[in-house]
Motif scaffolding. Structure first.
Motif, short mmCIF file in Angstrom:
data_model
loop_
_atom_site.label_atom_id
_atom_site.label_comp_id
_atom_site.label_asym_id
_atom_site.label_seq_id
_atom_site.Cartn_x
_atom_site.Cartn_y
_atom_site.Cartn_z
N GLY A 212 51.79 -57.63 53.33
CA GLY A 212 51.02 -56.54 52.75
C GLY A 212 51.09 -55.32 53.65
N GLU A 213 50.68 -54.17 53.12
CA GLU A 213 50.83 -52.93 53.86
C GLU A 213 50.07 -52.95 55.19
N GLU A 214 48.87 -53.46 55.21
CA GLU A 214 48.08 -53.48 56.43
C GLU A 214 48.72 -54.37 57.49
N GLN A 215 49.19 -55.53 57.07
CA GLN A 215 49.86 -56.44 58.02
C GLN A 215 51.18 -55.85 58.49
N ALA A 216 51.91 -55.20 57.57
CA ALA A 216 53.18 -54.58 57.94
C ALA A 216 52.98 -53.50 58.99
N GLN A 217 51.90 -52.74 58.86
CA GLN A 217 51.63 -51.68 59.83
C GLN A 217 51.38 -52.26 61.23
N GLU A 218 50.79 -53.45 61.30
CA GLU A 218 50.60 -54.10 62.60
C GLU A 218 51.95 -54.37 63.26
N VAL A 219 52.90 -54.83 62.46
CA VAL A 219 54.24 -55.11 62.98
C VAL A 219 54.92 -53.82 63.41
N LEU A 220 54.83 -52.79 62.57
CA LEU A 220 55.51 -51.53 62.87
C LEU A 220 54.92 -50.84 64.10
N LYS A 221 53.63 -51.08 64.37
CA LYS A 221 53.04 -50.53 65.59
C LYS A 221 53.68 -51.17 66.83
N LEU A 222 53.95 -52.47 66.75
CA LEU A 222 54.64 -53.14 67.86
C LEU A 222 56.05 -52.60 68.00
N VAL A 223 56.76 -52.45 66.88
CA VAL A 223 58.12 -51.91 66.89
C VAL A 223 58.12 -50.52 67.52
N ASP A 224 57.17 -49.70 67.12
CA ASP A 224 57.06 -48.34 67.64
C ASP A 224 56.80 -48.36 69.15
N ARG A 225 55.92 -49.24 69.60
CA ARG A 225 55.61 -49.36 71.03
C ARG A 225 56.87 -49.73 71.82
N LEU A 226 57.64 -50.66 71.28
CA LEU A 226 58.87 -51.09 71.95
C LEU A 226 59.90 -49.96 71.97
N GLU A 227 60.05 -49.27 70.84
CA GLU A 227 61.08 -48.23 70.72
C GLU A 227 60.85 -47.08 71.70
N GLN A 228 59.61 -46.86 72.07
CA GLN A 228 59.31 -45.74 72.96
C GLN A 228 59.51 -46.07 74.44
N ASP A 229 59.77 -47.34 74.76
CA ASP A 229 60.03 -47.73 76.15
C ASP A 229 61.37 -47.14 76.59
N GLU A 230 61.42 -46.60 77.80
CA GLU A 230 62.63 -45.92 78.27
C GLU A 230 63.83 -46.84 78.41
N ASP A 231 63.61 -48.14 78.59
CA ASP A 231 64.72 -49.07 78.75
C ASP A 231 65.21 -49.66 77.43
N VAL A 232 64.46 -49.46 76.37
CA VAL A 232 64.80 -50.05 75.08
C VAL A 232 65.76 -49.14 74.31
N GLN A 233 66.85 -49.74 73.86
CA GLN A 233 67.84 -49.00 73.07
C GLN A 233 67.56 -49.10 71.58
N LYS A 234 67.40 -50.31 71.07
CA LYS A 234 67.16 -50.51 69.64
C LYS A 234 66.25 -51.72 69.44
N VAL A 235 65.52 -51.70 68.35
CA VAL A 235 64.65 -52.82 67.97
C VAL A 235 65.01 -53.24 66.54
N PHE A 236 65.20 -54.53 66.34
CA PHE A 236 65.52 -55.07 65.03
C PHE A 236 64.46 -56.11 64.65
N HIS A 237 64.18 -56.23 63.35
CA HIS A 237 63.18 -57.19 62.91
C HIS A 237 63.52 -57.64 61.48
N ASN A 238 62.78 -58.62 61.01
CA ASN A 238 63.06 -59.12 59.64
C ASN A 238 61.91 -58.87 58.68
N LEU A 239 61.13 -57.79 58.96
CA LEU A 239 60.11 -57.36 58.01
C LEU A 239 60.78 -56.68 56.83
N ALA A 240 60.49 -57.14 55.63
CA ALA A 240 61.13 -56.57 54.44
C ALA A 240 60.66 -55.13 54.19
#
Length: 240
Positions: A212-240
């Motif tokens: 659901g949208e609320e649960q998906a946003q929880e996942v995307l917040k984690l993705v966003d947090r990871l993507e902003q790390d200076e050592d992280v190049q790319k983040v991949f996931h299996n959220l539809a």
């Protein structure tokens, strides 16, 4: 020919922050490409790919040239590519590609991001089996006969072709090949005079998780947090 399968993108952080992150990521890729194959794009396919990707995100030419010069410097950092695997909220599988000159710092930061985002950092092999590493080329579809192009590229490893979405929401033609055929496809496109908008190696999920949208946003917040790390190049996931 239908629309190619795409996972949901994280678009939370500001445009300028995203642009700076893209420049940093491609800058590191340029350094690694030059160290592996030399500074001449004519003889270094990996560097040509990086330069195409730099152009696709409007990375200034002087920054590209500066990255190439830095890579030739004796005191330039040696980046190590490390893949981290874990699970985000609600069982979503997450892969994190990093390029780092200090793996102790990087693993500590990645673990912290997972913990703060209600996820769990896993061991090597715990998640990657759910994905397939593929070469992904995006082309401007204007003036192309997709059916003819598909037939022409099958011999060069083409596995999937369909419509997708570019960085600015525009329609693009997406080609996918197996990891080992990436170079073959790059060469084939060059010989046909086709310059990709971007050419990347990506981890494509075999199956996806519907939330659901609320649960998906929880996942995307984690993705966003990871993507902003200076050592992280790319983040991949299996959220539809």
């Amino acid at each position: 020919m239908g629309r190619i399968f795409e996972v949901r993108k994280s678009t939370m952080f500001a445009r300028w922050d995203k642009m700076a992150k893209q420049f940093s990521r491609i800058g590191k890729e340029i350094v690694m490409a030059v160290k592996a194959g030399g500074p001449d794009p004519a003889t270094n396919p990996a560097l040509r790919r990086c330069m195409q990707n730099a152009k696709s995100v409007n990375m200034p030419k002087d920054r590209v040239e500066a990255a190439i010069k830095r890579a030739n410097g004796k005191e330039m950092e040696n980046y190590e590519e490390i893949l981290y695997e874990g699970y985000g909220p609600h069982g979503v599988a997450v892969l994190v590609e990093t390029a780092t000159d200090n793996h102790v710092r990087t693993v500590a930061n990645v673990k912290s991001h997972f913990n703060k985002g209600n996820g769990t950092l896993g061991n090597s092999g715990s998640v990657a089996f759910q994905f397939k590493k593929m070469g992904v080329f995006k082309l401007n579809p204007q003036g192309l006969s997709q059916e003819d192009l598909e037939l022409e590229l099958i011999d060069f490893g083409l596995e999937e072709m369909g419509e997708g979405t570019g960085e600015n929401g525009e329609t693009v033609l997406v080609l996918r090949v197996g990891f080992t055929d990436f170079g073959n496809m790059q060469k084939a496109l060059e010989e046909k005079g086709l310059t990709p908008i971007s050419a990347e190696l990506e981890w494509i999920p075999g199956t996806t998780v519907e939330l659901g949208e609320e649960q998906a946003q929880e996942v995307l917040k984690l993705v966003d947090r990871l993507e902003q790390d200076e050592d992280v190049q790319k983040v991949f996931h299996n959220l539809a």
